[in-house]
Write a protein that holds these residues in place. Structure first.
Motif, short mmCIF file in Angstrom:
data_model
loop_
_atom_site.label_atom_id
_atom_site.label_comp_id
_atom_site.label_asym_id
_atom_site.label_seq_id
_atom_site.Cartn_x
_atom_site.Cartn_y
_atom_site.Cartn_z
N ALA A 184 0.67 -1.34 -0.07
CA ALA A 184 0.02 -0.02 0.10
C ALA A 184 0.79 1.27 -0.06
CB ALA A 184 -0.86 -0.02 1.32
N LEU A 185 1.80 1.34 0.77
CA LEU A 185 2.72 2.52 0.93
C LEU A 185 3.63 2.68 -0.46
CD1 LEU A 185 4.23 4.62 2.77
CD2 LEU A 185 6.07 2.97 3.26
N ARG A 186 3.83 1.74 -1.18
CA ARG A 186 4.70 1.92 -2.39
C ARG A 186 3.68 2.43 -3.25
NH1 ARG A 186 5.23 -3.24 -3.22
NH2 ARG A 186 6.99 -3.42 -1.94
N ALA A 187 2.14 2.26 -3.63
CA ALA A 187 1.36 2.84 -4.15
C ALA A 187 0.98 4.20 -4.00
CB ALA A 187 -0.03 1.89 -4.48
N GLU A 188 0.99 4.46 -2.54
CA GLU A 188 0.51 5.72 -2.05
C GLU A 188 1.54 6.83 -2.13
OE1 GLU A 188 -2.40 3.74 1.46
OE2 GLU A 188 -0.33 4.85 2.17
N GLU A 189 2.87 6.21 -1.98
CA GLU A 189 3.97 7.41 -2.02
C GLU A 189 4.95 6.79 -3.12
OE1 GLU A 189 4.54 9.76 0.16
OE2 GLU A 189 2.81 9.21 1.48
N PRO A 190 4.63 7.44 -4.33
CA PRO A 190 5.37 7.16 -5.71
C PRO A 190 6.59 7.44 -5.61
CG PRO A 190 3.61 8.62 -6.29
CD PRO A 190 3.52 8.15 -4.67
N ASP A 191 7.03 8.53 -4.88
CA ASP A 191 8.45 9.12 -5.01
C ASP A 191 9.24 8.62 -3.91
OD1 ASP A 191 7.94 11.18 -6.67
OD2 ASP A 191 7.23 12.62 -5.36
N ILE A 243 13.80 -2.38 -6.09
CA ILE A 243 13.67 -3.66 -5.84
C ILE A 243 12.35 -3.87 -4.86
CG2 ILE A 243 14.57 -5.64 -5.09
CD1 ILE A 243 17.17 -4.97 -5.44
N SER A 244 11.26 -4.22 -5.33
CA SER A 244 10.06 -4.22 -4.59
C SER A 244 10.04 -5.27 -3.64
CB SER A 244 8.74 -4.26 -5.56
OG SER A 244 8.84 -5.40 -6.28
N ASP A 245 10.53 -6.46 -3.88
CA ASP A 245 10.44 -7.67 -3.05
C ASP A 245 11.72 -8.40 -3.38
OD1 ASP A 245 7.60 -7.91 -2.22
OD2 ASP A 245 7.48 -7.17 -4.27
N LEU A 246 12.18 -9.03 -2.22
CA LEU A 246 13.64 -9.75 -2.25
C LEU A 246 13.73 -10.82 -1.25
CD1 LEU A 246 16.50 -9.78 -3.34
CD2 LEU A 246 17.05 -8.29 -1.37
#
Length: 226
Positions: free
Chosen positions: A156-163, A217-220
């Motif tokens: 959710a944070l990744r989508a809410e805070e694109p910067d 890298i979104s998921d590692l």
């Protein structure tokens, strides 16, 4: 004048967080650490000479509200966590609530307080998750639920805070004091040589932090080799 990166790291008392905090300090970065008490803060200041240590107890996420954070944060790394194993039939409300507070609610609260500083630096949020954040084995329901929630927070944070760059790291069993405690709870002998070294996971996190701005890298997932 070269900008010195500033990182906020939780869980620096041991394990992955301890290795990461030391690596960041040794390379000349500014490091901000959290301690659950004034006594613990004094210990961390001795261990990590040059670090800024703030007092906030992850078991009481409301303590995040009063934190005085820097104006800029290049990263926040959530490396702290607790674990209490047991079947659903045996886990108490305190077992559930305690793990959810430390492993999920505290990272959410801390991230919210840190957002202005992260936005100012277009920083990176790293949530040290677990293999339990991808699949829940028997006996791991409460811990895995907290880590599944941590994955949801990251998404959710990744989508809410694109910067911002937001990364979930999923280490397999890692040779840390927490892993020793897991083995104790499982009633098993603990051999740290069987598991991932915390230095290896810390290196993976450093790679995430140092990645050029043209990628994220979104998921590692880090699994034991051999």
């Amino acid at each position: 004048m070269t900008h010195r990166a500033t990182h906020l790291v939780t869980g620096a008392g041991s394990g992955i967080g301890a290795v990461l905090a030391r690596r960041l300090l040794d390379r000349g970065d500014e490091v901000v650490l959290l301690a659950r008490s004034a006594e613990r803060a004094a210990e961390l200041r001795t261990t990590y000479d040059g670090a800024t240590v703030l007092v906030a107890d992850l078991a009481g996420p409301e303590s995040m509200e009063s934190l005085a954070l820097p104006d800029r944060l290049d990263s926040v790394v959530h490396a702290a966590g607790v674990v209490r194993l047991g079947p659903v039939a045996d886990l108490t409300v305190d077992d559930w609530a305690g793990q959810l507070r430390v492993n999920l609610v505290a990272p959410a609260a801390l991230t919210r307080v840190a957002l202005p500083a992260l936005r100012a630096a277009r920083g990176t949020v790293v949530l040290v998750n677990s293999g339990a954040g991808l699949f829940a084995h028997p006996g791991w329901s409460a811990y895995a639920a907290s880590k599944h929630g941590l994955r949801a927070l990251a998404d959710a944070l990744r989508a809410e805070e694109p910067d911002l760059r937001v990364t979930s790291v999923y280490p397999g069993r890692t040779a840390t004091p927490m892993q020793e405690e897991v083995h104790r709870q499982e009633g098993k002998e603990y051999d740290p040589g069987q598991w991932i070294r915390p230095e290896t996971v810390a290196d993976a996190i450093l790679h995430v932090l140092d990645l050029p701005r043209d990628a994220t890298i979104s998921d590692l997932t880090v699994r034991p080799g051999g």
